[in-house]
Write a protein that holds these residues in place. Structure first.
Motif, PDB file in Angstrom:
ATOM      1  N   VAL A  74      -8.679   2.258  -1.820  1.00  0.00           N
ATOM      2  CA  VAL A  74      -7.343   1.663  -1.813  1.00  0.00           C
ATOM      3  C   VAL A  74      -7.117   0.791  -0.589  1.00  0.00           C
ATOM      4  CG1 VAL A  74      -6.294   3.686  -0.685  1.00  0.00           C
ATOM      5  CG2 VAL A  74      -4.887   2.158  -2.099  1.00  0.00           C
ATOM      6  N   TYR A  75      -7.721   1.166   0.548  1.00  0.00           N
ATOM      7  CA  TYR A  75      -7.503   0.391   1.773  1.00  0.00           C
ATOM      8  C   TYR A  75      -8.205  -0.957   1.728  1.00  0.00           C
ATOM      9  CZ  TYR A  75      -6.256   5.082   3.364  1.00  0.00           C
ATOM     10  OH  TYR A  75      -5.699   6.313   3.485  1.00  0.00           O
TER      11      TYR A  75
ATOM     12  N   TRP B 174      -3.084  -2.976   2.135  1.00  0.00           N
ATOM     13  CA  TRP B 174      -2.750  -1.565   1.952  1.00  0.00           C
ATOM     14  C   TRP B 174      -3.328  -0.681   3.059  1.00  0.00           C
ATOM     15  CZ3 TRP B 174       0.738  -0.506  -1.674  1.00  0.00           C
ATOM     16  CH2 TRP B 174       0.952  -1.478  -2.673  1.00  0.00           C
ATOM     17  N   ASP B 175      -4.102  -1.274   3.944  1.00  0.00           N
ATOM     18  CA  ASP B 175      -4.662  -0.495   5.065  1.00  0.00           C
ATOM     19  C   ASP B 175      -3.632  -0.470   6.190  1.00  0.00           C
ATOM     20  OD1 ASP B 175      -6.225   0.902   6.783  1.00  0.00           O
ATOM     21  OD2 ASP B 175      -7.723  -0.682   7.088  1.00  0.00           O
ATOM     22  N   THR B 176      -2.597   0.372   5.997  1.00  0.00           N
ATOM     23  CA  THR B 176      -1.523   0.475   6.988  1.00  0.00           C
ATOM     24  C   THR B 176      -1.463   1.903   7.502  1.00  0.00           C
ATOM     25  OG1 THR B 176       0.167   1.085   5.367  1.00  0.00           O
ATOM     26  CG2 THR B 176      -0.206  -1.282   5.744  1.00  0.00           C
TER      27      THR B 176
ATOM     28  N   LEU C 142       0.592   4.229   5.125  1.00  0.00           N
ATOM     29  CA  LEU C 142      -0.039   4.694   3.905  1.00  0.00           C
ATOM     30  C   LEU C 142      -1.149   5.702   4.201  1.00  0.00           C
ATOM     31  CD1 LEU C 142      -0.039   4.447   0.853  1.00  0.00           C
ATOM     32  CD2 LEU C 142      -1.706   2.581   1.058  1.00  0.00           C
TER      33      LEU C 142
ATOM     34  N   HIS D 218       5.981  -4.388   4.830  1.00  0.00           N
ATOM     35  CA  HIS D 218       4.748  -5.113   5.116  1.00  0.00           C
ATOM     36  C   HIS D 218       4.903  -6.554   4.631  1.00  0.00           C
ATOM     37  CE1 HIS D 218       0.515  -5.358   6.179  1.00  0.00           C
ATOM     38  NE2 HIS D 218       0.292  -6.011   5.034  1.00  0.00           N
TER      39      HIS D 218
ATOM     40  N   VAL E 271       7.603   4.389  -1.715  1.00  0.00           N
ATOM     41  CA  VAL E 271       6.385   4.950  -2.304  1.00  0.00           C
ATOM     42  C   VAL E 271       6.609   6.424  -2.586  1.00  0.00           C
ATOM     43  CG1 VAL E 271       3.915   5.315  -2.028  1.00  0.00           C
ATOM     44  CG2 VAL E 271       5.001   3.292  -1.025  1.00  0.00           C
TER      45      VAL E 271
ATOM     46  N   ILE F 161       5.165   2.851  -6.811  1.00  0.00           N
ATOM     47  CA  ILE F 161       5.569   1.920  -5.749  1.00  0.00           C
ATOM     48  C   ILE F 161       6.728   1.064  -6.265  1.00  0.00           C
ATOM     49  CG2 ILE F 161       4.791   0.091  -4.200  1.00  0.00           C
ATOM     50  CD1 ILE F 161       1.892   1.123  -4.917  1.00  0.00           C
TER      51      ILE F 161
END
Length: 760
Positions: A181-182, A189-191, A194, A215, A227, A242
């Motif tokens: 997912v990242y 999505w690499d936060t 999350l 974001h 989310v 989401i």
């Protein structure tokens, strides 16, 4: 033998314990053996099965074409049946899906048999279809959810995503499924947020709700997301829901702006509705707008016809700024701003020092001299002409929102409409005042009516809507508004209705002179339409011309009478001359002169009385003045003293003159022996009240006969007096002489006071 029996029993025991339905058939396909599983599965007894052909089982329910084909192959070819699928509907157990296996078995006694094993897969098929349906339902349900759904494996690689996810964030299944997912996309999505949710919170809590993540996505701009996550342990999956709340937040802001805008417009309408003065309207609108926008100053400016000047008659300010209620030259705003205003473009300036449109030194000085650092200007263009500008000022730089600019535009439009309405109402009031003054003061009758039509468009009547005082004075009719013409006068002439109905439809004005017999009047009327509505309104301007018309008719009659009388007078003069000349015992000149003077005296009596209040006896004698020497000898007069009206005296004088003339020329007075008896009086007639009567009877004269034609004299004696006095006149030509009888209501002949006395 014992051993074979034991083996057979042993085999039977084994077959009986097998859970699958089994049948053992001989080469003729007759059932030799059936196990309990078959009996139970198909709800039959052993007696209904053993020693019976397989096709006759269950009343022929096993006569299945596919089964027959397979079994016959085994019998003929010594083949086998392996996993053959057969569907059939049984009367007792319903629809069944079966897997058949069959083999020919050789027994020690050399009696072959066919072993048929039946596997019922109906429930498995049903469960498989149900599972497939649920999977399809789940997939469609996931796709139909408006929220973006992302399904992850336990290692956080993507299992699948629904359509809204791809619509919102882009990509496709090939680029998404199977990836961490990242690593999706360019790594948005690499936060840390999350990672915290997926690697820390979710393993401990199994779920999380409404975590907000903000974001900036490349190509999408800033996003605010909520989310929600769930672990599906049995499937070893993670579901992320989401929600993009950016649109929701924008809608909420827009909703609040709309509410504020609507409240302002409601307040503005409430403030402007009772106002009738344009300056007061400008002041109220400026105050509402200025306070709503928390501005330093607000104003409504009207543009003159040249388009060069804007005039502010009354502005609003917060008390710390000077008033701008003066005449402004629009060019002082600068060429660029002036051009935008004329095009109808709303101007938004956050800081006059930093806006290129106001950076010119002269323009900047103009704004700074009025303590304006930021402003809104909403122009109003009507018919391609700039007619007004609403301005909002701030003494400090500020950012104006699109919603605030829209509010200024709404205020400009509504203020202009209110001012135009006020001016139109003022003009209407002035016009109405002038109309009302004219309506109330003119001598002519003025009425406004509504024509009434039938379904085919034919005029039936008309309804009075409004009448002026002159109408009441002229007609004597009161309280007519809302009533119809036929209601007020059932005998109303149809000509009036047709004229009003025709004008209501065509709009073409008409000028008519008409009688209103119910009122005894004659009117000169101008009829015209004043409204082109579905129910048109028609105005009737009229004046009473009864006396004029009657005078004209009277003059015409008198001219005819004068002409006739002149001829008669000459005839009388000639008759007098002959009669005088034929009497040798009298002096011709003297006698002739007396009779001529007698005629003149008759005329003098009529002139002297001015046709009013003439004693009837005097009238009779005046008409017989030229025959005065015959009165009391050959002419007798009998009747009470009565004073008759002018109209009656005119009619009687003409009738008596004609009777006397005819008597002298052709009747009883044309001979030396004839007589005339004249009598009048008042008599009571049954059911008719008192009536005036008068008679003229000639006797001992020459024989008379009706004339070959009816001339003017006959018309006067018989018809004119009857019509004028609404009575009954009869003229008879008896062999003894002419007889004339007349009677009518006393009020038609006598003066009012005389009629009252006669009644008593």
């Amino acid at each position: 033998m014992s051993t074979e029996t034991d083996i057979s029993a042993y085999a039977s025991s084994i077959l009986e314990t097998v859970g699958l339905p089994l049948l053992a058939l001989d080469p003729q396909l007759t059932v030799e053996f059936v196990n309990k599983a078959f009996l139970s599965q198909f709800q039959v007894t052993r007696e209904e099965t053993i020693s019976r052909p397989v096709y006759e089982l269950c009343d022929g329910q096993w006569d299945i074409p596919e089964l027959r084909r397979l079994l016959e192959q085994i019998v003929e070819r010594d083949s086998t049946i392996e996993d053959c699928r057969v569907e059939h509907v049984f009367e007792r157990v319903g629809r069944r899906i079966m897997r058949l296996n069959a083999k020919r078995i050789r027994r020690p006694d050399e009696k072959d048999c066919i072993l048929l094993a039946i596997s019922d897969e109906s429930e498995c098929e049903r469960l498989r279809h149900e599972l497939e349906g649920r999977i399809e339902f789940s997939e469609k349900l996931i796709d139909s959810v408006r929220e973006a759904l992302l399904v992850l494996h336990a290692d956080l690689t993507v299992h699948s995503a629904n359509r809204p996810f791809y619509q919102l964030f882009g990509g496709d299944p090939k680029e998404t499924e199977g990836r961490l997912v990242y690593e999706l996309g360019d790594g948005p999505w690499d936060t840390p947020e999350l990672r915290l949710l997926l690697e820390d919170i979710l393993p401990r809590r199994q779920s999380f709700d409404d975590y907000q993540i903000e974001h900036v996505f490349q190509g999408l701009g800033p996003r605010v997301m909520l989310v929600n996550g769930r672990r599906l342990d049995q499937l070893n999956l993670i579901v992320l829901a989401i929600s993009d709340t950016m649109e929701q937040l924008t809608c909420e802001v827009n909703r609040r702006d709309r509410e504020v805008r609507q409240n302002l417009l409601i307040d503005l309408n409430d403030r402007l509705r009772p106002l009738t003065d344009p300056v007061a309207i400008q002041a109220a609108a400026s105050e509402v707008l200025g306070r709503h926008l928390k501005a330093t100053q607000a104003a409504y400016a009207e543009i003159d016809e040249t388009g060069d000047y804007a005039t502010v008659q009354h502005d609003w300010n917060d008390g710390a700024a000077p008033s701008n209620a003066v005449r402004h030259r629009l060019e002082s705003w600068g060429e660029a701003l002036f051009a935008d205003l004329k095009r109808g473009r709303t101007i938004v300036v956050s800081d006059v020092r930093n806006d290129p449109r106001t950076a010119a030194p002269e323009t900047l000085r103009s704004f700074e001299s009025r303590s304006i650092s930021a402003f809104l200007a909403a122009p109003l263009v009507k018919d391609d002409r700039l007619v007004a500008v609403v301005t909002v000022h701030s003494r400090r730089p500020r950012t104006w929102s699109a919603a605030q600019a829209a509010v200024a535009e709404d205020v400009a439009e509504r203020t202009w409409s209110a001012i135009e309405r006020a001016r139109a109402e003022e003009a209407l009031r002035d016009s109405e005042s002038r109309y009302r003054l004219l309506f109330e003061s003119i001598d002519e009758s003025f009425t406004v009516v509504e024509p009434l039509y039938d379904e085919e468009g034919h005029a039936l009547d008309y309804r009075f809507l409004e009448v002026n005082p002159a109408f009441v004075a002229i007609t004597g009719l009161k309280n007519v508004e809302g009533r119809s013409g036929r209601e007020l006068a059932p005998s109303l002439e149809k000509d009036w209705i047709d004229t009003i109905g025709r004008v209501g439809v065509s709009g073409n004005a008409e000028r008519v002179v008409r009688r209103a017999r119910a009122l005894g009047k004659i009117y000169d009327a101008f009829v015209f339409r004043i409204e082109e509505a579905e129910s048109p309104r028609v105005a009737v301007l009229s004046r009473d011309v009864t006396e004029r018309v009657r005078a004209e008719e009277q003059r015409a009659l008198l001219m005819r009478e004068l002409n006739h009388r002149s001829k008669n007078m000459l005839s009388i003069v000639l008759a007098i001359a002959r009669a005088t000349a034929g009497n040798p015992g009298r002096d011709f000149e003297e006698t002739f002169q007396e009779r001529i003077l007698s005629l003149a005296a008759n005329q003098d009596l009529l002139v002297a009385s001015d046709w009013q209040g003439v004693p009837l006896s005097d009238l009779v004698r005046s008409q017989l003045a030229h025959l005065e020497d015959l009165i009391d000898h050959r002419i007798t007069l009998k009747g009470p003293p009565l004073t008759i009206s002018a109209a009656a005296s005119q009619s009687f004088s003409m009738a008596l003159h004609e009777l006397a003339t005819n008597a002298v020329k052709y009747g009883a007075l044309s001979t030396s022996d004839g007589r005339v008896d004249i009598e009048w009086g008042v008599h009571k007639h049954d059911g008719e009240g008192r009536r005036f009567t008068m008679s003229w009877r000639e006797t001992e004269g020459p024989t008379v006969a009706p004339p070959a034609r009816s001339g003017f004299g006959s018309t006067v004696i018989r018809d004119m007096i009857r019509l004028n006095l609404r009575g009954d006149a009869r003229l008879q030509y008896d062999s003894a002489g002419i007889v004339w009888d007349f009677n009518c209501p006393i009020e038609n002949v006598l003066e009012a006071t005389e009629a009252s006395r006669a009644e008593k």
